[in-house]
Motif scaffolding. Sequence first.
Motif, short mmCIF file in Angstrom:
data_model
loop_
_atom_site.label_atom_id
_atom_site.label_comp_id
_atom_site.label_asym_id
_atom_site.label_seq_id
_atom_site.Cartn_x
_atom_site.Cartn_y
_atom_site.Cartn_z
N LEU A 145 0.86 -1.18 0.00
CA LEU A 145 0.00 0.00 0.00
C LEU A 145 0.90 1.23 0.00
CD1 LEU A 145 -3.04 0.71 0.18
CD2 LEU A 145 -2.77 0.83 2.68
N LYS A 146 0.63 2.17 -0.93
CA LYS A 146 1.52 3.34 -1.06
C LYS A 146 0.70 4.61 -1.13
CE LYS A 146 5.07 0.99 -3.85
NZ LYS A 146 5.86 1.04 -5.11
N THR A 147 1.27 5.69 -0.62
CA THR A 147 0.66 7.01 -0.85
C THR A 147 0.82 7.33 -2.34
OG1 THR A 147 2.74 8.10 -0.34
CG2 THR A 147 1.16 7.88 1.47
N THR A 148 -0.07 8.15 -2.86
CA THR A 148 0.09 8.55 -4.27
C THR A 148 1.04 9.74 -4.38
OG1 THR A 148 -1.90 9.87 -4.08
CG2 THR A 148 -2.12 7.70 -5.07
N ARG A 149 1.17 10.50 -3.29
CA ARG A 149 1.98 11.72 -3.35
C ARG A 149 3.00 11.73 -2.22
NH1 ARG A 149 -0.62 15.30 -6.71
NH2 ARG A 149 0.56 17.06 -5.95
N LEU A 150 4.09 12.48 -2.46
CA LEU A 150 5.07 12.81 -1.42
C LEU A 150 5.83 11.61 -0.85
CD1 LEU A 150 2.98 15.46 0.58
CD2 LEU A 150 4.62 15.87 -1.25
N GLY A 151 5.90 10.51 -1.56
CA GLY A 151 6.68 9.38 -1.07
C GLY A 151 8.08 9.42 -1.67
N TYR A 152 9.08 9.07 -0.89
CA TYR A 152 10.43 8.89 -1.43
C TYR A 152 11.22 8.00 -0.49
CZ TYR A 152 11.98 12.34 1.97
OH TYR A 152 12.25 12.99 3.14
N ASP A 153 12.26 7.37 -1.02
CA ASP A 153 13.12 6.50 -0.23
C ASP A 153 12.32 5.55 0.66
OD1 ASP A 153 15.37 7.53 -1.35
OD2 ASP A 153 15.92 8.81 0.32
N GLY A 154 11.25 4.97 0.10
CA GLY A 154 10.50 3.96 0.84
C GLY A 154 9.54 4.55 1.87
N LYS A 155 9.53 5.90 2.00
CA LYS A 155 8.57 6.50 2.93
C LYS A 155 7.20 6.49 2.25
CE LYS A 155 11.76 9.52 5.41
NZ LYS A 155 13.01 9.25 4.68
N GLY A 156 6.16 6.38 3.06
CA GLY A 156 4.82 6.42 2.47
C GLY A 156 4.42 5.10 1.87
N GLN A 157 4.90 3.98 2.41
CA GLN A 157 4.40 2.69 1.95
C GLN A 157 4.40 1.66 3.07
OE1 GLN A 157 7.28 0.35 -0.60
NE2 GLN A 157 7.66 2.41 -1.33
N ALA A 158 3.52 0.68 2.92
CA ALA A 158 3.40 -0.35 3.95
C ALA A 158 3.09 -1.68 3.28
CB ALA A 158 2.28 0.01 4.93
N MET A 159 3.79 -2.70 3.73
CA MET A 159 3.54 -4.05 3.22
C MET A 159 2.28 -4.61 3.88
SD MET A 159 4.88 -6.41 1.31
CE MET A 159 6.64 -6.61 1.25
N ILE A 160 1.43 -5.20 3.08
CA ILE A 160 0.22 -5.81 3.63
C ILE A 160 0.28 -7.31 3.40
CG2 ILE A 160 -2.29 -5.92 3.46
CD1 ILE A 160 -2.43 -3.10 3.23
N GLY A 161 0.40 -8.06 4.50
CA GLY A 161 0.53 -9.50 4.37
C GLY A 161 -0.79 -10.22 4.54
N ALA A 162 -1.68 -9.61 5.31
CA ALA A 162 -2.96 -10.28 5.61
C ALA A 162 -4.02 -9.23 5.91
CB ALA A 162 -2.78 -11.18 6.84
N ALA A 164 -5.58 -8.66 8.44
CA ALA A 164 -5.40 -8.04 9.75
C ALA A 164 -4.58 -6.75 9.66
CB ALA A 164 -4.72 -9.03 10.69
N ASP A 165 -3.79 -6.59 8.58
CA ASP A 165 -2.92 -5.40 8.44
C ASP A 165 -3.66 -4.20 7.84
OD1 ASP A 165 -0.90 -7.10 9.22
OD2 ASP A 165 -0.23 -7.51 7.16
N PHE A 166 -4.86 -4.42 7.29
CA PHE A 166 -5.52 -3.37 6.50
C PHE A 166 -5.63 -2.05 7.25
CE2 PHE A 166 -8.26 -6.15 3.43
CZ PHE A 166 -7.09 -6.68 2.91
N LEU A 167 -6.24 -2.11 8.46
CA LEU A 167 -6.61 -0.88 9.15
C LEU A 167 -5.37 -0.08 9.55
CD1 LEU A 167 -8.97 0.81 10.05
CD2 LEU A 167 -8.90 -0.34 12.27
N ALA A 168 -4.38 -0.78 10.14
CA ALA A 168 -3.17 -0.08 10.61
C ALA A 168 -2.46 0.57 9.42
CB ALA A 168 -2.25 -1.04 11.32
N ALA A 169 -2.35 -0.16 8.31
CA ALA A 169 -1.63 0.38 7.15
C ALA A 169 -2.40 1.56 6.56
CB ALA A 169 -1.45 -0.71 6.09
N PHE A 170 -3.71 1.41 6.45
CA PHE A 170 -4.51 2.49 5.86
C PHE A 170 -4.41 3.74 6.71
CE2 PHE A 170 -8.37 4.94 5.16
CZ PHE A 170 -8.40 5.02 3.78
#
Length: 392
Positions: A145-162, A164-170
Amino acid sequence: MTALPPNATIGIVGGGQLGRMSALAAARLGYRCHILTPEPDSPAALVSAGVTLAEYEDQAALRSFAAAVDIITFEFENVSAEGLDLLASLKPVHPSPAVLRVSQDRAVEKGFLNGIGVATAPWLPVDDMASLADAAARLGLPAILKTTRLGYDGKGQAMIGAEADFLAAFDALEPKPLVLEGLVDFSCEISVIVARGANGMVAAFDAVENSHRDHILDMTYAPARVTPEIAAEAQAIARKVADALDLVGLLAVEMFVAADGRVLVNEIAPRPHNSGHWTIDACPFSQFELHIRAIAGLPLPRATRHADAVIKNLVGPEEAALWPELLATPGLIPHLYGKAEARPGRKMGHVTRLFALGGLPGPFAIARALGALNSVGNPAPSPLEGEGRGEG
Ligand code: AMP
């Protein structure tokens, strides 16, 4: 486009190392540079003739910056496109605000790329929890899951494995909206830097391979350790994107080489790029010179290289502290960006090591050639890995 005459002033929005190395290339071509940045003592301003010290949204400052320069470019993509529009109403801006708008928004960027027939990781827009659940069901997990704007060097993204991760990542990712990307099983990450002039002339550097540490570019290997077919395809993709954007300036295209051999674009950046720093030492005309030539309407030479090369970034206080040793290491070409403070994760400089054309060695020899840098959080490859390519 008439050529910018010698002694003219190029305005650069952004004061970082990309602006610094662009200004140094501009100086060699007889131009002056004037930097717009909110940061005192920025790497770019330290080597430039002038600086406007102001926030990028400060309209009065944008106007006085424009009045001080002949043409304008940017080294920093998170400037507002509206600010760039204002500048473009006052002086020529290359690349255009329209190009910046495409690269500033991941969803727009991916839509644009797919629209011209360039493959990306599978993706879907995510606006809320319902669209996230729907996207995850369609793309499968794991996904990113990634932001559409202002991301760089891996900032603004989160791995979703299951699920259960949806809410925290969102909740964690801002600003919204987001995109969900299917996870690419890649064999390596490569990039191509391409310059394009107003007359449509294009010069593309060879594809290079990039390895990351803590989501920050660590090393670039030139050329990429891929088949000639994949290298040619990567260059063709970069040219196609530059043409479709009607680019005037420089564009970096970051790609995944998927395990099945497909080349998928991850993202594009219409500016000089960290993965092109090797061109300063290994090419007669660096990415920075091609950038300046393209925006100034000068002839574009071919983007040839006279050596193979690796670069290693100097990131944070630990690696910056090795500077005296690096200066004394035979064969290392050191570059420092003039940043006063070495914060963790901050790119302080880089070193280049050249090898004979076609002679890029395996990881052992590369590690040896990096001297002291080899031991900083970057262990030498284990003897079992041998000298083969691909370990990064
Ligand atoms: P980005 O911020 O999009 O440049 O992503 C940073 C890094 O995360 C990339 O260089 C990859 O190593 C990894 N990454 C990003 N997107 C994907 C994906 N869809 N599949 C696999 N790895 C990815």
